[in-house]
Design a protein around this motif. Structure first.
Motif, short mmCIF file in Angstrom:
data_model
loop_
_atom_site.label_atom_id
_atom_site.label_comp_id
_atom_site.label_asym_id
_atom_site.label_seq_id
_atom_site.Cartn_x
_atom_site.Cartn_y
_atom_site.Cartn_z
N ASP A 208 0.86 -1.18 0.00
CA ASP A 208 0.00 0.00 0.00
C ASP A 208 0.90 1.23 0.00
OD1 ASP A 208 -1.36 2.32 1.62
OD2 ASP A 208 -3.00 1.08 0.86
N PRO A 209 0.78 2.12 -1.00
CA PRO A 209 1.71 3.24 -1.10
C PRO A 209 1.56 4.25 0.03
CG PRO A 209 -0.02 3.42 -2.75
CD PRO A 209 -0.16 2.07 -2.14
N LEU A 210 0.36 4.47 0.52
CA LEU A 210 0.17 5.43 1.60
C LEU A 210 0.73 4.90 2.91
CD1 LEU A 210 -3.39 6.78 0.79
CD2 LEU A 210 -1.19 7.88 0.34
N LEU B 195 -2.36 7.95 -7.71
CA LEU B 195 -2.41 8.13 -6.25
C LEU B 195 -3.03 9.47 -5.87
CD1 LEU B 195 -1.51 6.72 -3.60
CD2 LEU B 195 0.66 7.94 -3.81
N ASP B 196 -3.81 9.48 -4.83
CA ASP B 196 -4.37 10.71 -4.27
C ASP B 196 -3.23 11.49 -3.61
OD1 ASP B 196 -5.54 12.64 -2.50
OD2 ASP B 196 -7.43 11.52 -2.55
N LEU B 197 -2.79 12.56 -4.24
CA LEU B 197 -1.61 13.29 -3.76
C LEU B 197 -1.90 14.02 -2.46
CD1 LEU B 197 -0.17 14.62 -7.13
CD2 LEU B 197 0.44 12.55 -5.87
N GLY B 198 -3.14 14.43 -2.24
CA GLY B 198 -3.49 15.06 -0.97
C GLY B 198 -3.30 14.09 0.18
N LYS B 199 -3.71 12.85 0.01
CA LYS B 199 -3.51 11.83 1.05
C LYS B 199 -2.03 11.52 1.23
CE LYS B 199 -8.02 9.55 0.53
NZ LYS B 199 -8.73 8.29 0.19
N PRO C 96 3.01 17.89 -12.55
CA PRO C 96 3.69 18.82 -11.63
C PRO C 96 2.73 19.82 -10.99
CG PRO C 96 4.93 18.58 -13.67
CD PRO C 96 3.62 17.91 -13.89
N GLU C 97 1.79 20.35 -11.77
CA GLU C 97 0.87 21.33 -11.21
C GLU C 97 -0.02 20.71 -10.15
OE1 GLU C 97 -1.32 23.41 -14.17
OE2 GLU C 97 0.47 24.13 -15.24
N ALA C 98 -0.49 19.49 -10.39
CA ALA C 98 -1.32 18.80 -9.40
C ALA C 98 -0.51 18.49 -8.15
CB ALA C 98 -1.89 17.52 -9.99
N ALA C 99 0.75 18.14 -8.34
CA ALA C 99 1.61 17.83 -7.19
C ALA C 99 1.83 19.08 -6.34
CB ALA C 99 2.95 17.27 -7.66
N ARG C 100 2.12 20.20 -6.97
CA ARG C 100 2.33 21.44 -6.21
C ARG C 100 1.03 21.89 -5.56
NH1 ARG C 100 5.53 23.13 -10.72
NH2 ARG C 100 3.81 24.48 -11.40
N ALA C 101 -0.10 21.74 -6.27
CA ALA C 101 -1.38 22.15 -5.71
C ALA C 101 -1.73 21.33 -4.47
CB ALA C 101 -2.47 22.01 -6.76
N ALA C 102 -1.26 20.08 -4.45
CA ALA C 102 -1.53 19.22 -3.29
C ALA C 102 -0.63 19.56 -2.11
CB ALA C 102 -1.35 17.76 -3.68
N LEU D 106 2.95 19.34 -2.35
CA LEU D 106 4.23 18.64 -2.45
C LEU D 106 5.33 19.55 -2.93
CD1 LEU D 106 3.08 15.28 -4.08
CD2 LEU D 106 4.27 15.46 -1.88
N ARG D 107 6.52 19.37 -2.39
CA ARG D 107 7.72 19.94 -2.99
C ARG D 107 8.17 18.94 -4.05
NH1 ARG D 107 10.16 24.20 -1.00
NH2 ARG D 107 12.20 23.52 -1.70
N TYR D 108 7.85 19.26 -5.29
CA TYR D 108 7.95 18.30 -6.38
C TYR D 108 9.24 18.52 -7.17
CZ TYR D 108 6.80 16.01 -10.83
OH TYR D 108 6.83 15.23 -11.97
N HIS D 109 9.96 17.42 -7.39
CA HIS D 109 11.19 17.44 -8.20
C HIS D 109 11.07 16.38 -9.28
CE1 HIS D 109 13.38 19.98 -5.26
NE2 HIS D 109 12.62 19.34 -4.39
N ALA D 110 11.45 16.73 -10.49
CA ALA D 110 11.41 15.78 -11.61
C ALA D 110 12.80 15.67 -12.22
CB ALA D 110 10.38 16.23 -12.64
N ILE D 111 12.90 14.93 -13.31
CA ILE D 111 14.18 14.74 -14.01
C ILE D 111 14.16 15.60 -15.27
CG2 ILE D 111 15.75 13.08 -15.06
CD1 ILE D 111 15.27 12.59 -12.09
N GLY D 112 15.08 16.55 -15.35
CA GLY D 112 15.19 17.37 -16.54
C GLY D 112 14.11 18.42 -16.67
N ARG D 113 13.50 18.79 -15.55
CA ARG D 113 12.47 19.82 -15.57
C ARG D 113 12.82 20.89 -14.54
NH1 ARG D 113 6.61 17.18 -16.31
NH2 ARG D 113 6.51 18.89 -17.81
#
Length: 443
Positions: free
Chosen positions: A376-378, A399-403, A422-428, A430-437
């Motif tokens: 279970d990821p959560l 996955l529900d990013l808010g949870k 990324p926008e959904a992650a930040r809106a939830a 999260l401090r979001y990091h990707a590869i090459g972005r």
């Protein structure tokens, strides 16, 4: 036709089931009695979508059966596919002992003319060596020396889509050294060609062997190239996803295998790149491009570690959750898994590591006995200081990013597969990091 498949691992079992589905009478052989018992009782010893149903159908119809007895498998066989393992040796070349053993055992038992087909991935000149082994063994026994024809028929299936790829191939490649072998393989694949219209490449054995290694090495090169581009994108504030999109629109390039991330893994690309490089050295060619392909791939793990260090300063004493143990979605294969390599690197830096995987959890426990493994990821994320996406399972993408934010101690996520919005992650939150972005990085 009567067909035998020696070795019912991932390639062998898929090959056996699909050939039975095409109408051939197939015997699957393995010296692992436990594996054969699993198959005889209706199970499949690894995870592969659509395969359990197909195996059930063709065994129920009598088109496919299993045995541990080589004599039984060879009794009526017109074509024998060799699907044994060719694991990497420390020097980079493949271990061909199992292929050699098959040649010796077939030569010692067969009493009629047949085609022995390399399906396992092997380097060029393996067919020549295998033919020599067979001839030598038969001469030593005083038996017929012209009844086994060696051929090469490389597979191009993707784990997680192996049944589909086998029954809907981009191309069928086989290399033969006799009219008998060529005609036999034409008959084997005639139903598939008629069903799909797949193009057929008929060539010599060495060329067929080389097509497989060259194909996988080129695909690995594309992945490493876009990962190198991603590292430049991070430094200049560009978006590798858009760069790849723009590149892929060029008909000369195309979009496939231009996904930046944590790097490739699995049973094929790492081993085949090393084996092709090893073969090149043996024949006196310095294939430095492939050396760099492998170096870039390994270096992608450090890219993820750097992002975690930037956020957490020190990794010692931190709890990191890795989403993904299998090297890709749709399989439980852990061989050369980027997620497991990353987990080991985190452990070496003193981090406490948790791993989530929906189908490979038992294998992860065997590989990393001191790591907590979750389905279970959560639950895997509760109280963790950061999460890394190493495998883009649908369960992770959806996955529900808010949870997820609520479960984490620190809302830090490194998307090693660039699979989340990324926008959904930040809106939830999260401090979001990707590869090459790099333009998305939060400081």
């Amino acid at each position: 036709m009567d067909v035998a498949v020696i070795g019912v691992g991932h390639v062998g079992l898929v090959t056996a089931a699909c050939l039975a589905d095409l109408g051939h009478r197939v015997v699957g052989l393995d010296d692992d009695a436990a594996k054969i018992e699993t198959l005889l009782t209706g199970g499949v010893p690894f995870h592969e979508p659509d395969l359990p149903q197909l195996v059930q159908e063709v065994t129920d119809s009598g088109a496919l059966r299993f045995t541990t007895d080589l004599g039984e498998a060879l009794a009526d066989a017109e074509v024998v596919f060799v699907c044994v393992g060719t694991p990497p040796l420390p020097g980079g070349g493949p271990d061909l002992r199992f292929v050699e053993r098959v040649g010796v055992e077939v030569a010692s038992k067969v009493d009629h003319e047949l085609v022995l087909v390399e399906k396992s991935t092997v380097p060029a000149n393996t067919g020549r060596r295998l033919t020599h082994v067979i001839r030598r063994e038969q001469q030593a026994r005083g038996t017929q020396v012209t009844n086994v024809h060696v051929a090469s028929n490389p597979e191009f299936l993707r784990e997680g889509a192996a049944v589909h790829d086998t029954l809907n191939p981009d191309r069928i490649v086989y290399g033969t050294s006799s009219d008998f072998a060529r005609d036999a393989l034409r008959r084997v694949y005639a139903p598939l060609v008629e069903r799909t219209g797949a193009p057929v490449v008929e060539t010599d054995v060495n060329t067929a062997e080389l097509i497989k290694h060259a194909s996988n090495a080129f695909l690995a090169t594309r992945i490493s190239f876009i990962n190198a581009v991603a590292n430049v994108c991070d430094r200049v504030g560009a978006d590798v996803e858009v760069v790849a999109q723009g590149m892929g629109m060029d008909a000369r390039i195309g979009p496939a295998f231009l996904s930046a991330g944590l790097g490739y893994g699995g049973s094929c690309f790492p081993k085949d790149v090393d084996a092709f490089l090893h073969l090149s050295r043996q024949v006196g060619y310095d294939f430095r491009l492939l050396e760099e392909v492998g170096r870039i791939n390994v270096g992608q793990r450090e890219v993820v570690l750097d992002k975690l260090r930037d956020e957490l300063w020190h990794l010692a004493g931190k709890t990191i959750t890795v989403f993904g143990g299998a090297f890709k979605p749709g399989t439980d294969d852990l061989r050369e898994s980027p997620g497991l390599h990353l987990a080991r690197a985190l452990i070496d830096e003193g981090a406490t590591v948790r791993v989530y995987d929906p189908v490979a959890s038992d294998g992860v426990r065997r590989e990393l006995p001191d790591v907590a493994v979750f389905t279970d990821p959560l639950e895997a994320s509760t109280g963790a200081h950061a999460v890394v996406v190493a495998t883009d399972w649908p369960e992770v993408v959806d996955l529900d990013l808010g949870k997820l934010v609520a479960a984490l101690d620190y809302p830090i996520l490194v998307d090693g597969r660039n699979c989340l919005d990324p926008e959904a992650a930040r809106a939830a939150g999260l401090r979001y990091h990707a590869i090459g972005r790099g333009h998305l990085e939060q400081h």
